[in-house]
Every structure is written in structure tokens, then in C-alpha cells.
Write a protein that holds these residues in place. Sequence first.
Motif, PDB file in Angstrom:
ATOM      1  N   LEU A 195       0.821  -1.201   0.000  1.00 33.26           N
ATOM      2  CA  LEU A 195       0.000   0.000   0.000  1.00 33.26           C
ATOM      3  C   LEU A 195       0.858   1.256   0.000  1.00 33.26           C
ATOM      4  O   LEU A 195       1.990   1.247   0.501  1.00 33.26           O
ATOM      5  N   SER A 207       0.606   5.112   1.511  1.00 27.51           N
ATOM      6  CA  SER A 207      -0.152   5.855   2.516  1.00 27.51           C
ATOM      7  C   SER A 207       0.350   7.286   2.578  1.00 27.51           C
ATOM      8  O   SER A 207       1.545   7.547   2.388  1.00 27.51           O
ATOM      9  N   THR A 208      -0.556   8.214   2.845  1.00 27.70           N
ATOM     10  CA  THR A 208      -0.194   9.624   2.944  1.00 27.70           C
ATOM     11  C   THR A 208      -0.725  10.213   4.241  1.00 27.70           C
ATOM     12  O   THR A 208      -1.652   9.665   4.858  1.00 27.70           O
ATOM     13  N   LYS A 221      -3.032  -2.169   6.985  1.00 26.43           N
ATOM     14  CA  LYS A 221      -3.453  -0.813   6.634  1.00 26.43           C
ATOM     15  C   LYS A 221      -3.125   0.178   7.750  1.00 26.43           C
ATOM     16  O   LYS A 221      -2.614   1.273   7.504  1.00 26.43           O
ATOM     17  N   ASN A 222      -3.444  -0.202   8.977  1.00 24.81           N
ATOM     18  CA  ASN A 222      -3.178   0.680  10.112  1.00 24.81           C
ATOM     19  C   ASN A 222      -1.694   0.944  10.278  1.00 24.81           C
ATOM     20  O   ASN A 222      -1.282   2.068  10.599  1.00 24.81           O
ATOM     21  N   ALA A 271       0.589   0.977   7.892  1.00 22.42           N
ATOM     22  CA  ALA A 271       0.999   1.910   6.841  1.00 22.42           C
ATOM     23  C   ALA A 271       0.613   3.344   7.197  1.00 22.42           C
ATOM     24  O   ALA A 271       1.408   4.279   7.025  1.00 22.42           O
ATOM     25  N   SER A 272      -0.593   3.529   7.719  1.00 16.77           N
ATOM     26  CA  SER A 272      -1.056   4.869   8.100  1.00 16.77           C
ATOM     27  C   SER A 272      -0.215   5.444   9.228  1.00 16.77           C
ATOM     28  O   SER A 272       0.124   6.638   9.225  1.00 16.77           O
ATOM     29  N   ALA A 326       3.143   6.605   7.956  1.00 18.88           N
ATOM     30  CA  ALA A 326       3.016   7.880   7.250  1.00 18.88           C
ATOM     31  C   ALA A 326       2.964   9.043   8.235  1.00 18.88           C
ATOM     32  O   ALA A 326       3.645  10.061   8.066  1.00 18.88           O
ATOM     33  N   ILE A 381      -5.197   9.688  -2.530  1.00 18.78           N
ATOM     34  CA  ILE A 381      -5.034   8.231  -2.562  1.00 18.78           C
ATOM     35  C   ILE A 381      -6.132   7.624  -3.434  1.00 18.78           C
ATOM     36  O   ILE A 381      -7.301   7.994  -3.332  1.00 18.78           O
ATOM     37  N   SER A 390      -6.744   7.041   3.240  1.00 18.18           N
ATOM     38  CA  SER A 390      -5.411   7.231   3.817  1.00 18.18           C
ATOM     39  C   SER A 390      -4.424   6.189   3.328  1.00 18.18           C
ATOM     40  O   SER A 390      -3.211   6.391   3.390  1.00 18.18           O
ATOM     41  N   THR A 391      -4.932   5.060   2.832  1.00 18.53           N
ATOM     42  CA  THR A 391      -4.082   4.038   2.221  1.00 18.53           C
ATOM     43  C   THR A 391      -4.730   3.565   0.927  1.00 18.53           C
ATOM     44  O   THR A 391      -5.955   3.534   0.808  1.00 18.53           O
ATOM     45  N   GLY A 442      -0.798   6.563  -4.813  1.00 16.79           N
ATOM     46  CA  GLY A 442      -0.882   7.802  -4.051  1.00 16.79           C
ATOM     47  C   GLY A 442      -0.048   8.892  -4.674  1.00 16.79           C
ATOM     48  O   GLY A 442       0.906   8.619  -5.409  1.00 16.79           O
TER      49      GLY A 442
END
Length: 334
Positions: free
Chosen positions: A84, A86-87, A113-114, A116-117, A120, A199, A205-206, A210
Motif C-alpha cells: 500500500l 499511505s499519505t 493498513k493501520n 501503513a497509516s 506515514a 489516494i 489514507s491508504t 498515491g
Amino acid sequence: MYRSTLTAAKWSFRRSFATAIKPNIKLLAKLRQETEVSMAKAKEALVKNDNDYDLALNWLNQDALTSGAKKAAKVADRVAGEGLVSTASVNARSTIVELNCETDFVSRNSVFKNLASRIAATSLLIHEPVLNGSAIEEIPVSVLMKAPLMPHSDHTEGSTEDLGKTVEDVIVKTIGILGENITLRRAAVVNHGVSASYIHGGDGSTGKIGGLAVLEVDGDISQGNMEALTKSARQVARQAVGFNPKYAREQDVPAEDLEQQTDRSSYLKEVVLSNQAYLMNPEQCVSDYITQVAKDAGFEGARLLDFVRWEAGENIEKRVDNFTDDVMKAARGE
């Protein structure tokens, strides 16, 4: 004598079986939802800790770190070609990271996912802006890996199991939970200017693709409508994600590239983000759109400084899945 001894042993076994701790069903469901561990592992955690949820959660985290380190050593040579992008953005400053795993299935897992966030958000907060530097600067992965990982944005009180742990620590822990090689590939942050991110193919957010866009503003930046300008930067980032330009401005195009083109005007409209037809109004180019928004927002003017567009796993040779081999490896605990 033998019969009485045998009888006593039977009663002892029955008493121990009858008094064995059973996992609390509600706590079991909560533990699995929060950690996404297997049913067997969640039961083991609760039984070993007398259904004390906090102790069970701590036990799982310690177990994940231990098993993660072992698992990381086993899977280190596996290709992590999925993942992923993420930004994160705060006060017109933005950052972007790419976190990779082996399969698309794991990339869609909430734990991944969490993570990666959070990476970021961490990359944004550990970096000090360099006003005289480039608009967008790469963050060394080695530096980011050693940084304390930011908590979840929706972290509830008392959920501090990762407090003080580094990005590297939690990546290793997550390898133990999800069972795949996980690598932090790259990270970049905005040094100066007005920026925003976009994104695609995810939850905001992911996602799989992106982008960041950075605008340079003329005049006193505190006097104009920053919200409008930030929204403009987001639209430009969206344009970059959707139309995949190569360069931000005409002056960024190498002379040798232009020399090879028979129709330079068409080429510049295709590969230069500032020159592309704006997606929401094709009669207007992106540069004109930015200028118009800036004037309407009370600024003397604005222009595109730079952008990045990352796609998860791009230029990484993807693994060839072999279902039978994967099943055999799983059976052997590899």
C-alpha cells in the motif's frame, strides 16, 4: 492399594479438567477483533492469563514480537511486491510512504493498513522542514525505521501496547501476526510550499496509488484562503495519480527528450503535469487552474512546484504464486 491409587488419580484428573480455565467468549471476540490473531492463539492468551484482557493482550504482543523475529528471518528473502501507499497531511505539509508485503490479500488486512497509516504519520512528524531544500525530499528508510511509531489516530485510552516501540519493532511484530515478509520501501516529505495528497484504490489514507502535489504561492500566505489553495493542491495530486505525468513543469523536461519528439507541443501536454488539461475542466490546463484558484483565494498567484506519484509494488518483480507450494509451506509452519 493399586486400585485406590488409580481411583485417586482419576479424581485428581477430573478435578483438574473441571477447574480448567475456559476463555471468556466476549473477551475472545474482542481480542480477535483488535489483534486479528487466530482463534487458537487468542484462546491461549486468555487461558494463560486467567481471562484478564489487558494481560492477554500484552502476552499476545510479546509473543508476536518473539515469533515475528523468527518469522522475519525465515521470510526475509521473499519478494514483497504487493502493498500500500499511505499519505498524511498536517497544516499544508504532506508525506507519503510505501509499505510492501507479499500478497494483495495481506495488503487488504486492517492490521497492515493501520501500520501503513501510522508510518506515514510518523514520517511527517519526525522530519524538520528544510526551507532551502527541494520541495519534496526523500526520508532515509533507515532513519524512519528507528523512529518511535505514532499510535493509531483512533487509539483508545489504555491501548498503549506499542508505546515506545520503533517502526522496525512493529513491522517485525506484524510479520509475526500476518506471516508474510513486510518491508518499508520508501518515504518522502514536503519541505516547503502548500501541499496536499490524494489516494486511489483504498480508504482515503491508504491505497494502491498515491500522490502529493506542492504549490508555490506569491504574496503573504497568511492573508489568503489557505483552505481553497490546499483543496487545489489535492486536485492537482488527484490529477497526477489519474494521468501519470512524468514532469511537473516544462523546465523539468530533459532537452534530449524534447529533441526526440516530432510534436513537442502534444508531448508537453501529455507528460508535463502543469500543461495537462485539467480533469474537471478540460478547457483549462492545470497551470491555469492553479492560478485561478490562487487569485480567487486572495493570493497574488501560485504555481506547481513539484509532485510525486507512487504505485505500490511498481518496478518490483512480482512473485509467481504456486498454490500447492504455499499450502505445503503452511503445513510445515514455514
